[in-house]
Every structure is written in C-alpha cells, then in structure tokens.
Design an enzyme around this catalytic site. Structure first.
Site, short mmCIF file in Angstrom:
data_model
loop_
_atom_site.label_atom_id
_atom_site.label_comp_id
_atom_site.label_asym_id
_atom_site.label_seq_id
_atom_site.Cartn_x
_atom_site.Cartn_y
_atom_site.Cartn_z
N LEU A 47 0.81 -1.29 0.12
CA LEU A 47 -0.01 -0.13 -0.06
C LEU A 47 1.06 1.13 0.05
CD1 LEU A 47 -2.46 -1.04 2.78
CD2 LEU A 47 -2.72 -1.34 0.13
N ASN A 50 3.98 -5.12 5.54
CA ASN A 50 5.45 -4.48 5.69
C ASN A 50 5.38 -2.97 5.58
OD1 ASN A 50 5.37 -7.27 4.29
ND2 ASN A 50 7.36 -7.31 5.37
N HIS A 52 6.04 -16.37 2.75
CA HIS A 52 7.22 -16.26 1.82
C HIS A 52 8.19 -17.17 1.78
CE1 HIS A 52 10.45 -13.90 -0.78
NE2 HIS A 52 11.24 -14.71 -0.17
N HIS A 89 3.68 -16.00 -4.00
CA HIS A 89 4.58 -15.98 -5.14
C HIS A 89 5.48 -17.30 -5.32
CE1 HIS A 89 6.88 -12.72 -2.57
NE2 HIS A 89 7.32 -13.91 -2.30
N ASP A 117 1.67 -8.76 -6.82
CA ASP A 117 3.02 -8.75 -6.05
C ASP A 117 3.50 -7.11 -6.15
OD1 ASP A 117 4.66 -9.42 -4.11
OD2 ASP A 117 5.77 -10.95 -5.47
N GLY A 152 11.19 -5.58 -6.38
CA GLY A 152 9.92 -5.52 -6.43
C GLY A 152 9.60 -4.45 -7.82
#
Lengths: 319, 429
Positions: free
Chosen positions: B66, B97, B182, B235, B308, B327
């Site tokens: 976000l 996070n 993860h 992922h 993601d 990212g």
C-alpha cells in the site's frame, strides 16, 4: 464398588493408579477432617511421634503451608527444607538428597520438584511414604483431590458434571491430575486453550478439546481456570496478556455462557486481569477459590493419615 | 435508490462457470439480477451499453504494497487505488510491511480509515505474524483479526525458525486464520539477488539456489500437517516447489499458493544488462521454472495470481543491481499479462479469471468475486482482444518500476465499478 480401607500403593505419586474406590476413600476421609478442622478441637494425634519432612525443590507458599498445617494438626513433627537445585549434575544431587533424607528416618516425605518424574525417583530410594506435592508438568494429586472435594461438597456429586478446564494445559500438572481424577469419577471434562498451550494427544485422557472458550464453557457446571505461567507467556506461546485475556480470560460475559449456577475454581495464585477478572474471582456466590484452600488442608490430612496406617498387607492388590 | 443496467455484455462468472451474453442489473451497490435473460433493464435504471465486451467480477489482488503508512514517496492509498481501478482490480490486500508495521490493531484501523477517505477500490490488509517481522514473538493474531486483518504473514520475510513457524501455525489455527509464507530459506538466500546458475555467474551477482524455495515449503508443509493450520505459499516461482505443493494437495492438506506475473511472464534472462526493474524477490528463475509455473497454474496447483505490486522510486532502483530494492509495480498490468496465458492457449478464460476473483475471495473469506444476485457490484468491463502496448508513462501508480514497458499485450480494461459506482471509466478512450 467396595470401599477400600487403605491405599494399595505405599506412596501417593499421582492420581494415575488410584482406583475410584481409593479416590472415594480419600474424599470421605477428607470430609471427616473438614468437620474436625471446623470444630473447636482441631488437633488429632493420629501422627504423634511421626516425622514429616516437606522437601520443596520449587518455591511454594500455599502447598507447603497446607502440608505443614496438615501434619501439625495430626500431631506430627514437621520440618521444611528447600534444597538448592544445582543446575549441573542435577540427577546426582537429587539422589544424594534422597539418601540423606532416608538416613534421617522420616516417616513421611512431601516432595515438590520442577522436573517431571523426580518425585518418583525419590520414592524409589526413600524408605518411607512419599507424597507428590507437584512434579514438573506431570501430576499434583492433592490439588486434584482438594478440587474434587470442593466440587463434591457444593454439588453433592462428581459423576455427570461438566467441568471446563481452561488455560495453560500444556504446562499444567494441575490439569493432568484433574483430568485423571474427574474422568475416573465419571465427570465430563473439556479442556480449553489456544493450540499453542494444548499438549498433543490430550484427547486420549477422554476429554474434549476446545480452542474457542465461548464454545468450551457452554453449559459447564464447573469452570476451572489455570494460572498462566507469565514467565513463559511473553514470546511465542501466547502473544500478550491483553490478547490472552480477551480470548481466554474468564469474565462475566464468558461466564454467562456456562450454567447459571456454574462454579469458578482456580488453584492459585491468580493473575487477575490475565486469566480471570477480579469481578468474577471475588464473587463469593460463584467462586470456590477460598474453599479450595480450606479443602487443601483437610485433603492433605487424609492423605498423610492413610499413608501412615499400618495395614496388614499392601501386597493384596486392592484394585 | 440508484440502479445501473449493464446491457449487452459477455458475462463471465468463474464461480458458476457462466460465459454467456446477457445483462446485469445493480441496485444500491449490489447485483440484483443478471443472466442471458436480461436483454433490457428497467426504464429508471441508468443503462451502460457494454457493446458485447466482457463483464466479470472485479479482480481481487491478494498481494500488494500500500505504501501507507511509511513509504508515501513510493505509493499512497490514493495512487494505488487509482492504479488498481485502471487495472480492473476492485479489492487490494496490502502486506503488513509498512512503517510502522501492521503488527498492532491500531495500524489496521488507520489503513481502514484512509481507505474510507479515498473511497476508491476496497482496501484490506494482512497482519504481521511475528512482531516487527523478527520471527521471535507472536503478534496479537486474535485482536488483529477482530480489527480486520484478513490473514497473517511476515510479508517478504520468511518465518525461518521451525519452532516459531510451528507456533504461528498452531496459534493461528485456533482462530481458523490463514498463514501466508514467503517460502525461501533465508539462510540460503541472504544477500542473494539472482538464482544460482550460468546467468548469475556470468553477471557476477550474488545468487541463491532455486531449491531454497522448495526446502522451506517442504518444511512448512510438514508443520501444516502437524498443526492442521491453513497455509498459503506466496509468489511461488520454481518447479520443485510446485511439485511439493501438488503432492501436499493430493494428501488433502488445506494449502494453497499464488504466483505473480513476473514468474510466468519473465525468466532470468531479464537480468542481463543489469536491469534493476527485473530485481524481484524471489529472484527470476530459469525458463524451465517459468514453464513449470504456467503448468502449475493450468493444473490448479497454483490457485491465485496476485500482482505482488511494490512501487519503488528512482532512488531505490537507479543503483547497482545488487544494491537496488526488489519489486515491480503490477496492479495495472496483472490482467493483460494474465490474459497472455489465455491468448496463447495455455489456460481457459474462466479458469484464469477464477485465479483473480473467486479463488482469492474464498481463501480470504471475502464476500465478493462472483456475479451472483446479492453479491457486491464490483465489476470489470474489458475488451478481451484489443491489442495495445504496456506504457509506464500512462501508469497511475506513483512508481513506474515495471519490466514490462513496451510489451505488446492483448486485453484492455474499459471500466471498473466498486459497489456499482465508477472507479475507472475509459469508455471514450
């Protein structure tokens, strides 16, 4: 069920191994001592000339005092010792201590130890009767007996009652002894805890497992709260006291789901606001907490009395 | 009473298997009627002529950053919401996070309040599984869940310690809460930015073995079996991990997984030239892994496609490869990249859409993701076949870090609706 006149075992190491008849016998004799303690003449001479040694390898005020009082009311000479638990060579120290105590020719040893099975180890070396005052996470038989006595005095029975035991089941010797005793006497037992505080295969005790307290407490006759071992609490068993109280603490709202006259028990010492709200803990119409303490002395008198009775034979298996 | 009638649409509902021309009537934000029988709507309803385009449940993106609170220079709930709407996404679930981390109920409430103010797409969050993602102490999973956290994860931190992971799974199972991991063994991946192999060797980049994923997943699956918890692997990127997961599902474990477009649309050759936009975590894999991920999607081993989405600004990416932050932005490109799998004949259209609608909705227990009477009118109207090129200059996301810039794709979002109201409208574009 034929009433037993004595215990088959020379020691009281746990509820495990006691027959329902032996439990009845202990409870009935305890009842007798409740009456005695409440009368003006509290003293008896059943144990006159006998020596009781309280050997507490783990801190305790309530249980040690209760055994001390029980011994003195029965006329025994009582001494308390608190050996240091050496962090190294623990086993050797324990056996040395047992041999030392044996050489003193005590008639009764009450032993509490932080390690499960340690009391049994001492009993194997001691030449006298040994009472387990609590060993690790294994058993605490006199606590289960006093809880049963407190319940029986209020409700008149154990058979068929619904008892919800809530809290740190994983680490609790009180829970284990209570599950054994209550199941042996025909009560329905439920255990309630977050999964992190529930030991594996607990259902093998014949109890029903709940992770949601509002489900587990529903229509219970007895709500038995356990002390959350705060020293183990922070970290990874339970996130915080706030969360624990929200989901597993006993307050009016959760208690309302139990039977309208459900009784509350706690072996003490209580963490108010963690596992129990003061509001319910101090409600004399519902809380058995003070009575549990009173029953403790009577139950321990009964145990000491029975274990020192010279029976013709212990070989004849009462079971 | 606000009524909106979607006329002449190709209705696509993965939950029921519906793929038919028809209409849909929304009233007060909910679907009140829909199906092939609906040719014309009531006179008092505002009509939207879909012109035969696809009308599907709005996409649910179960893995995004976000930006708020803490990294507003990279993304805000405003910019993310606008970008999501443009991508046909009507619900976004943010990772915990953030700064401060979502390991306290007050932060869940902060995000909910910000989302109400923005009033764009629906915004949800996960709670941290361990405090500060340190892997040492449980968070208040029960209280976070009551505050609205949908599931529990340490985000891009793997919960590595076996005892800690066991406790997380065990404790969460008491609340029937989903745990998202993860799955990469951090003792193998520490410092790595690529997958071990020829490319990483030639580039001279620190690399970790692809097996780090399957190893962590395998351990987790044993803990799941032990605790009876609900578990989701985030992922997924390797063939070996997909094989492990498939076996666990055959054993009947309540486990699931998602993958992101980078893992089925790209492979490690993207790292050549040290393009930092291709730096992702887990790192891009060899082509054989990419193909295995496509197969796992087709076979239903991987349940969900998530963007993601992780916006990174220039400062985070204009660096030597290993120093750059991982990212890619993804909410605006998730649908067209996923549709590549349909256009190439890899996956049926409804199966593909299920991975971005009803499947994440079921996993997260969200009452959406279907075209059903009574469901919220969260909808995406899109042209399945129209060709275009991905153009980062047109992105509404605050960050533009996409490795897909210039890629030709087929499939364009025309309009997006949340609770029956427009959140994106490009009908005239």
């Amino acid at each position: 069920m034929t009433a037993a006149a004595a215990l088959a075992s020379p020691h009281l190491l746990g509820i495990e191994g006691l027959t329902p008849a032996e439990i009845e016998l202990l409870l009935d004799l305890s009842e007798h001592y409740v009456q005695l303690n409440r009368s003006g003449q509290k003293k008896s001479d059943v144990l006159r000339g006998q020596t009781l040694i309280n050997v507490f390898f783990e801190n305790s005020t309530r249980t040690r005092t209760s055994f001390e009082l029980a011994g003195k009311r029965l006329g025994a000479d009582v001494i308390n010792i608190s050996p240091e638990v050496s962090s190294v060579r623990k086993g050797e120290t324990l056996l040395d201590t047992a041999l030392t105590l044996d050489a003193m020719h005590a008639d009764l040893l009450v032993v509490r130890h932080p390690e499960s099975g340690a009391v049994k180890l001492i009993a194997e070396k001691a030449g006298c009767a040994v009472v387990n005052g609590g060993d690790g996470s294994h058993e605490h038989p006199t606590q289960a007996l006093l809880d049963a006595l407190a319940i029986r005095r209020r409700t008149g029975r154990l058979h068929g009652l619904v008892v919800a035991i809530c809290g740190d089941i994983l680490h609790s010797r009180v829970a284990r002894s209570n599950m054994l005793l209550l199941r042996a006497m025909g009560a329905e037992v439920r255990v309630i805890a977050p999964p992190t505080l529930m030991p594996a295969a607990i259902d093998r005790y014949g109890v029903t497992v709940f992770h949601d307290m509002s489900e587990g407490i529903r229509d219970a006759d007895i709500v038995m709260m356990l002390r959350l071992q705060l020293e183990r609490m922070r970290g990874s068993f339970v996130p915080s006291t706030a969360e624990y109280f929200r989901f597993f603490g006993l307050d009016r709202a959760k208690l309302a789901l139990a039977k309208p006259d459900a009784l509350i028990m706690h072996p003490g010492p209580m963490n108010r606001g963690v596992e129990i709200d003061s509001d319910v803990a101090d409600d004399v119409s519902r809380s058995l907490v003070q009575e549990q303490v009173e029953m403790g002395v009577a139950v321990r008198m009964a145990c000491l009395d029975l274990l020192t009775r010279k029976t013709p034979s212990n070989e004849g298996d009462a079971r | 009473m606000k009524r909106r009638f979607f006329k002449d649409a190709r209705l696509l509902d993965p939950a029921s298997g519906l793929d038919a021309d028809g209409g849909l009537l929304a009233e007060n934000g909910r679907i009140v009627d829909m199906g092939p029988h609906l040719i014309d709507g009531p006179d008092d309803a505002e009509a939207i002529d879909c012109g035969g385009l696809c009308l599907a449940p709005g996409l649910i993106d179960m893995r995004a950053r976000l930006g708020e609170p803490g990294e507003e220079q990279k993304e805000t709930i405003d910019s993310l919401s606008a970008a999501a709407a443009k991508g046909g996404v009507t619900a976004v679930v943010g990772l915990p996070n953030t700064e401060p981390a979502i390991d306290d109920a007050s932060v869940v409430e902060f995000v909910a309040r910000r989302a109400r103010e923005v009033k764009g797409v629906k915004v949800y969050v996960y709670g941290a599984a361990t405090r500060g993602f340190e892997g040492e102490r449980l968070t208040d999973i029960g209280l976070l869940r009551e505050a609205g956290a949908l599931a529990f994860t340490d985000g891009d931190h793997a919960i590595a310690d076996s005892q800690m992971m066991r406790r997380v799974l065990s404790y969460a199972s008491g609340f029937d809460a989903l745990v998202i991991q993860h799955a990469e063994d951090p003792s193998l991946t520490a410092g790595a930015v690529a997958t071990e192999g020829e490319i990483a060797t030639r580039l001279g980049l620190p690399a970790a073995p692809a097996e780090a994923e399957a190893m962590m997943l395998e351990r987790d699956l044993r803990l799941v079996e032990m605790t009876g918890a609900r578990y989701h692997a985030a992922h997924l990127s390797t063939a070996a991990a997909a094989t492990e997961l498939a076996a666990a599902k055959r054993r009947g474990l309540d486990v699931s997984a998602d993958t992101a477009p980078v893992y089925f649309a790209l492979n490690e050759t993207e790292l050549l030239e040290y393009r930092t936009f291709a730096r992702v975590s887990p790192p891009l894999r060899p082509e054989s892994d990419r193909q295995a991920i496509v197969t796992a999607l087709r076979d239903g081993v991987i349940d969900v496609i998530a963007s993601d989405h992780w916006g990174q600004d220039q400062e985070a990416k204009r660096l030597p490869f290993a120093q750059s932050d991982p990212g890619v932005v993804g909410v605006e490109t998730m649908l067209p990249l996923a549709l590549e799998l349909y256009h190439k004949g890899e996956i049926e259209l409804l199966d593909l859409l299920a991975k971005m609608t009803v499947n994440p909705a079921r996993l997260l227990d969200l009452p959406m993701g279907t075209l059903t009477v009574g469901a919220p009118a969260d909808l995406v109207l899109f042209d399945l076949d129209r060709p275009t090129r991905i153009d980062v200059a047109s992105f509404l996301s605050k960050s533009k870090n996409s490795p897909f810039d210039g890629r030709p794709v087929q499939g364009v979002v025309v309009a997006t609706f949340v609770d029956g109201r427009f959140v994106y409208d490009a009908r005239d574009a």
